[in-house]
Design a protein around this motif. Sequence first.
Motif, short mmCIF file in Angstrom:
data_model
loop_
_atom_site.label_atom_id
_atom_site.label_comp_id
_atom_site.label_asym_id
_atom_site.label_seq_id
_atom_site.Cartn_x
_atom_site.Cartn_y
_atom_site.Cartn_z
N LEU A 198 20.49 103.97 -40.01
CA LEU A 198 21.88 104.35 -39.72
C LEU A 198 22.31 103.79 -38.37
O LEU A 198 23.43 103.25 -38.24
CB LEU A 198 22.04 105.87 -39.73
CG LEU A 198 21.85 106.58 -41.07
CD1 LEU A 198 22.00 108.08 -40.88
CD2 LEU A 198 22.82 106.06 -42.11
N LEU A 199 21.45 103.91 -37.38
CA LEU A 199 21.77 103.41 -36.04
C LEU A 199 21.96 101.89 -36.04
O LEU A 199 22.92 101.37 -35.46
CB LEU A 199 20.66 103.81 -35.07
CG LEU A 199 20.86 103.41 -33.61
CD1 LEU A 199 22.10 104.09 -33.04
CD2 LEU A 199 19.63 103.79 -32.81
N GLY A 217 17.19 107.46 -39.85
CA GLY A 217 18.02 107.44 -38.65
C GLY A 217 18.10 106.06 -38.02
O GLY A 217 19.17 105.64 -37.55
N THR A 218 16.99 105.35 -37.99
CA THR A 218 16.98 104.00 -37.43
C THR A 218 17.88 103.09 -38.25
O THR A 218 18.63 102.28 -37.69
CB THR A 218 15.54 103.44 -37.41
OG1 THR A 218 14.74 104.28 -36.58
CG2 THR A 218 15.50 102.01 -36.89
N PRO A 278 13.12 111.08 -41.77
CA PRO A 278 14.18 111.13 -40.75
C PRO A 278 14.18 109.98 -39.75
O PRO A 278 15.24 109.39 -39.49
CB PRO A 278 13.94 112.47 -40.06
CG PRO A 278 13.36 113.33 -41.15
CD PRO A 278 12.48 112.40 -41.95
#
Length: 156
Positions: A84-85, A81-82, A77
């Motif tokens: 995606l960000l 997530g990083t 995750p």
Amino acid sequence: MATTAFVLALLIGATAGLRAMTAPAAVSWAARLGWLQLGPTGLAFLGYAVTPWILTLLALGELVTDQLPATPSRTVPIQFGTRLLMGALSGGAIGAGVGLMALGLAAGIAGAIIGTLGGRAYRARLAAAFGNDRPAAFIEDAVAIVGAVLVMVALP
């Protein structure tokens, strides 16, 4: 113009999927060099004098840590997530440069998903072919860096 921005944002997002910090470092250099106009947007900080240097150091650190055996998978995750960000930030910046920040943001996220999952699968195949992950990692590094540079050179 919208199609070009979408494609470039998608590609820089895919770069973020391969190497999370390479994409914003490249976008920051483009903003600093005047290739990407972010002045009137909330992303103007990417063009500040110190920002590309900080992001470049983070990108170089990522290239090193990626080689370490204790580095977690890009799909856990926090790693996912990083990516995606950073894809959203980088794609959004490309979109913002032509007045289409939301389009760039969405394309950057989509590209980050593609780059993360596709990069993992391709690297696994390369590692199996080489019998070692290190050459596959170096090839992935090169693809991310060259890809980011090509996207920046192609900016409208």
